[in-house]
Each structure stands twice: as C-alpha cells, then as structure tokens.
Scaffold this motif. Structure first.
Motif, PDB file in Angstrom:
ATOM      1  N   LEU A 124       0.840  -1.202   0.000  1.00  0.00           N
ATOM      2  CA  LEU A 124       0.000   0.000   0.000  1.00  0.00           C
ATOM      3  C   LEU A 124       0.871   1.247   0.000  1.00  0.00           C
ATOM      4  O   LEU A 124       1.689   1.435   0.903  1.00  0.00           O
ATOM      5  N   PRO A 125       0.739   2.114  -0.999  1.00  0.00           N
ATOM      6  CA  PRO A 125       1.583   3.311  -1.057  1.00  0.00           C
ATOM      7  C   PRO A 125       1.134   4.382  -0.081  1.00  0.00           C
ATOM      8  O   PRO A 125      -0.033   4.428   0.326  1.00  0.00           O
ATOM      9  N   ILE A 126       2.066   5.250   0.287  1.00  0.00           N
ATOM     10  CA  ILE A 126       1.744   6.411   1.113  1.00  0.00           C
ATOM     11  C   ILE A 126       1.286   7.529   0.181  1.00  0.00           C
ATOM     12  O   ILE A 126       1.958   7.853  -0.804  1.00  0.00           O
ATOM     13  N   ALA A 127       0.159   8.117   0.504  1.00  0.00           N
ATOM     14  CA  ALA A 127      -0.399   9.167  -0.353  1.00  0.00           C
ATOM     15  C   ALA A 127       0.573  10.338  -0.466  1.00  0.00           C
ATOM     16  O   ALA A 127       1.248  10.699   0.500  1.00  0.00           O
ATOM     17  N   ASP A 128       0.623  10.932  -1.644  1.00  0.00           N
ATOM     18  CA  ASP A 128       1.525  12.065  -1.867  1.00  0.00           C
ATOM     19  C   ASP A 128       1.228  13.207  -0.913  1.00  0.00           C
ATOM     20  O   ASP A 128       2.144  13.917  -0.466  1.00  0.00           O
ATOM     21  N   GLU A 129      -0.042  13.399  -0.575  1.00  0.00           N
ATOM     22  CA  GLU A 129      -0.411  14.475   0.329  1.00  0.00           C
ATOM     23  C   GLU A 129       0.200  14.263   1.709  1.00  0.00           C
ATOM     24  O   GLU A 129       0.653  15.209   2.359  1.00  0.00           O
ATOM     25  N   LEU A 130       0.248  13.012   2.159  1.00  0.00           N
ATOM     26  CA  LEU A 130       0.849  12.723   3.448  1.00  0.00           C
ATOM     27  C   LEU A 130       2.365  12.898   3.388  1.00  0.00           C
ATOM     28  O   LEU A 130       2.969  13.433   4.328  1.00  0.00           O
ATOM     29  N   VAL A 131       2.976  12.474   2.295  1.00  0.00           N
ATOM     30  CA  VAL A 131       4.424  12.686   2.149  1.00  0.00           C
ATOM     31  C   VAL A 131       4.737  14.170   2.228  1.00  0.00           C
ATOM     32  O   VAL A 131       5.691  14.583   2.907  1.00  0.00           O
ATOM     33  N   ASP A 132       3.930  14.994   1.575  1.00  0.00           N
ATOM     34  CA  ASP A 132       4.136  16.444   1.631  1.00  0.00           C
ATOM     35  C   ASP A 132       4.002  16.955   3.064  1.00  0.00           C
ATOM     36  O   ASP A 132       4.757  17.834   3.502  1.00  0.00           O
ATOM     37  N   GLU A 133       3.042  16.407   3.815  1.00  0.00           N
ATOM     38  CA  GLU A 133       2.869  16.815   5.219  1.00  0.00           C
ATOM     39  C   GLU A 133       4.101  16.472   6.044  1.00  0.00           C
ATOM     40  O   GLU A 133       4.537  17.252   6.896  1.00  0.00           O
ATOM     41  N   LEU A 134       4.654  15.293   5.808  1.00  0.00           N
ATOM     42  CA  LEU A 134       5.822  14.859   6.580  1.00  0.00           C
ATOM     43  C   LEU A 134       7.046  15.696   6.221  1.00  0.00           C
ATOM     44  O   LEU A 134       7.860  16.033   7.094  1.00  0.00           O
ATOM     45  N   VAL A 135       7.191  16.040   4.949  1.00  0.00           N
ATOM     46  CA  VAL A 135       8.288  16.919   4.532  1.00  0.00           C
ATOM     47  C   VAL A 135       8.149  18.272   5.226  1.00  0.00           C
ATOM     48  O   VAL A 135       9.128  18.837   5.739  1.00  0.00           O
ATOM     49  N   ALA A 136       6.921  18.794   5.264  1.00  0.00           N
ATOM     50  CA  ALA A 136       6.693  20.086   5.917  1.00  0.00           C
ATOM     51  C   ALA A 136       6.944  19.982   7.419  1.00  0.00           C
ATOM     52  O   ALA A 136       7.465  20.923   8.034  1.00  0.00           O
ATOM     53  N   ALA A 137       6.592  18.844   8.027  1.00  0.00           N
ATOM     54  CA  ALA A 137       6.801  18.661   9.468  1.00  0.00           C
ATOM     55  C   ALA A 137       8.281  18.734   9.807  1.00  0.00           C
ATOM     56  O   ALA A 137       8.682  19.391  10.778  1.00  0.00           O
ATOM     57  N   ALA A 138       9.119  18.082   9.024  1.00  0.00           N
ATOM     58  CA  ALA A 138      10.565  18.151   9.257  1.00  0.00           C
ATOM     59  C   ALA A 138      11.070  19.571   9.055  1.00  0.00           C
ATOM     60  O   ALA A 138      11.907  20.070   9.830  1.00  0.00           O
ATOM     61  N   GLY A 139      10.564  20.250   8.024  1.00  0.00           N
ATOM     62  CA  GLY A 139      10.985  21.622   7.772  1.00  0.00           C
ATOM     63  C   GLY A 139      10.630  22.563   8.895  1.00  0.00           C
ATOM     64  O   GLY A 139      11.383  23.495   9.204  1.00  0.00           O
ATOM     65  N   ASN A 140       9.493  22.309   9.543  1.00  0.00           N
ATOM     66  CA  ASN A 140       9.083  23.157  10.671  1.00  0.00           C
ATOM     67  C   ASN A 140      10.049  23.056  11.842  1.00  0.00           C
ATOM     68  O   ASN A 140      10.093  23.950  12.689  1.00  0.00           O
ATOM     69  N   GLU A 141      10.824  21.971  11.912  1.00  0.00           N
ATOM     70  CA  GLU A 141      11.795  21.785  12.992  1.00  0.00           C
ATOM     71  C   GLU A 141      13.215  22.148  12.563  1.00  0.00           C
ATOM     72  O   GLU A 141      14.164  21.943  13.318  1.00  0.00           O
TER      73      GLU A 141
END
Length: 323
Positions: A124-141
């Motif tokens: 099951l793939p991870i949705a692109d929208e969730l990948v974008d959220e995780l990228v943004a989460a790391a950037g916020n830190e």
C-alpha cells in the motif's frame, strides 16, 4: 505544576533511540525540566561522536515540548544552555498557559502508540499528500526530509546499507556492542531491542532490499513468523540538516519525532537503517552524491505494516530526579 512536568517526562521516555538505549536523564526544578545525555548509554563503537545519542535525546525533547503543549502550557526551550555542562542538552520550561491546538493533541496521543518497525511493509503506497505533510513537518523543525524515489539512488542506498551491515557483522567490536542491547526472549530488562520486535525469518525486500540489523545473532530469536507476509520496501527517506553540530543533531531528533508521530497518526510506521551513516566514509559519500551537500542524519523506510512491534521503556523513576 509538578504533575504536569512529570507527565511530560513520562511522554519523553517513549522517544525512539538507537538500539533502544534510552540515553537520557531528566531533572525537574521549579517549572523547568532539564534534559541531559547519559554517556553510559552511548554506543562507543557505533557512535563515537555521540551523534545518534543526541538525535535520540532530541526526539525525547520533542516529546517534552508536545506534551507540555497538549497539557496546556507553552514550552520555552533553550538548547545547550551551559557550555560548561556539555551533557546538559536542553531546558524546557512550562511557560504561560495556552489552550492546546488540535495538532498537539493528535501528536501527543501517538507518543505511546508509535513503534519502530523491523521488517517489510505492505504494498500500500503512502499518499503524496501525506508525504508532503511529513516533509513540511521536518521543515518546521529546521531539518529536511528527502523522499528518495529514483531507482539509481535507491539501489545505491540499499547497496551501501548492505555493505555496511556486512562490515559491521564481521567486526567483533560492533558485534559485542550490539549484543549488549539485543534482549533474549523472556528478558525482564526495560531497555534494548525485545526479541519479539522483529521476525524470526526474513525475506528480501521488494523491490529494494535494505539490510536489517541482526539482533538475533543466529540464535533463532524473533517474533516467530516463519514466513513474513510483508517484504515491501516502502518509501525510502533521508533526514538531513545543513550543519553537523551538536545543535544540528538535536534539531534532527526533534524533526524525526515530529515526522514519526505525524506518520503514526495515519498508520504509517518507520524502519531505521543507520548502518551506512555509522561509517564516516559511506556517510560522506551519501552526503556528497545523494544529499546535495546536506548532512544525512537518518535513513528510514516508511510504510504500512500488518503487525505491531513490541517495545519497552525504563520506568520514569530511573531517569528522573525530582527535588
């Protein structure tokens, strides 16, 4: 206030750490928690500079922060506050009351549910929208999460991980150090890697195989699944920082935990593959050829798992000093 701070420490101890070494200690004074590294739990062979130890402590720091926020206080953080006390990594003060936001409550609720995965994932793939959220989460830190999708780079990272694993497996110093943290079945210890947190039998990952650490050491330890159902690679990601100082390592740990908790809220688990990053030459190669000059701090696979791994933590009384 003491009850709030103790609850924050109880959350902090559930942070991930290399080999589940839990290399931290806490001290509560007034409205402040002091987070220190525990040098007795540093991996002296695998982690001579303490990089992974500080990343682990950074993850614990994020848990402190998000717990205070979820419990109604604005956290006030000072990183490396005393140059004369290098083991003191941060102070976190419970600041002015602030109503918790929805995200803080969500992440706080995932702290004890999150688990490290040590096997393959479903297809099951991870949705692109969730990948974008995780990228943004790391950037916020203050860090950067890089999804690796190109076949050539995936082959390179898988090969380097396998090569590092082979080298470490033939080095008696690495083997002895890892044996210290590999718990046999039935062990009552509250640290290290439980024998039932990885499968007994392992299949090669598809389409790319990232070598797992051999905690069982040929003893037949594991969760007992003779034919693991999941052997998918999942999404390969690198967590990087622009610098490579002690502060950057703490930043990486906080970014890591924010990513892991946000992923966990969507049912996504992480498998860690730090072998190549533990070898300076290979880490430098990855930095130069994969990360565009940024410093790689963690290599992970993200995906959906059918099983839930076990985990253990030391009781708070072992890691917390109170007045």
């Amino acid at each position: 206030m003491m009850q709030v701070l103790r609850a924050a420490v109880e959350a902090a101890v559930w942070a991930p750490s290399v080999h589940n070494t839990q290399p931290w200690s806490f001290c509560v004074s007034g409205a402040e928690v002091r987070l220190s590294a525990d040098p007795e739990r540093r991996l002296r062979v695998t982690d001579p500079d303490g990089r992974q130890m500080l990343i682990s402590c950074g993850a614990a720091l994020f848990n402190l922060r998000i717990a205070l926020r979820a419990l109604g206080h604005r956290p006030v953080v000072r990183l490396l506050p005393d140059p004369d006390s290098p083991l003191l990594l941060a102070t976190v003060r419970a600041g002015e009351p602030a109503p918790p936001d929805e995200l803080a409550g969500l992440l706080y609720g995932e702290i004890e549910r999150r688990r490290t995965h040590r096997s393959g994932f479903t297809a099951l793939p991870i949705a692109d929208e969730l990948v974008d959220e995780l990228v943004a989460a790391a950037g916020n830190e203050g860090a950067r999460l890089i999804p690796v999708r190109a076949d050539p780079m995936l082959r390179v990272l898988a090969a380097l991980t396998g090569a590092a694993q082979e080298i470490q497996a033939t080095d008696r110093r690495y083997a002895l150090e890892m044996a210290r943290w590999a718990r046999p079945p039935g062990s009552a210890r509250r640290d290290g890697v439980p024998a039932d947190s990885y499968p007994t039998a392992r299949r090669r990952g598809v389409p790319y195989h990232f070598a797992e650490r051999d905690y069982g050491r040929g003893e037949g330890w594991g969760g007992g699944d003779e034919e693991p159902i999941c052997a998918g690679t999942g999404l390969v990601v690198l967590l990087t920082t622009e610098g490579d100082t002690r502060e950057d390592w703490l930043i990486a740990g906080q970014a890591l935990q924010r990513v892991l908790l946000q992923a966990s809220a969507y049912g996504v688990s992480a498998a860690f593959h730090g072998q190549a990053l533990e070898m300076p030459d290979l880490r430098a190669f990855i930095r130069r050829h994969v990360c565009g000059g940024a410093h790689p701090q963690l290599l992970m696979r993200l995906g959906f798992a059918l099983d839930e791994a076990s985990s253990v933590r030391r009781p708070v009384a072992e890691v917390l000093r109170e007045p």
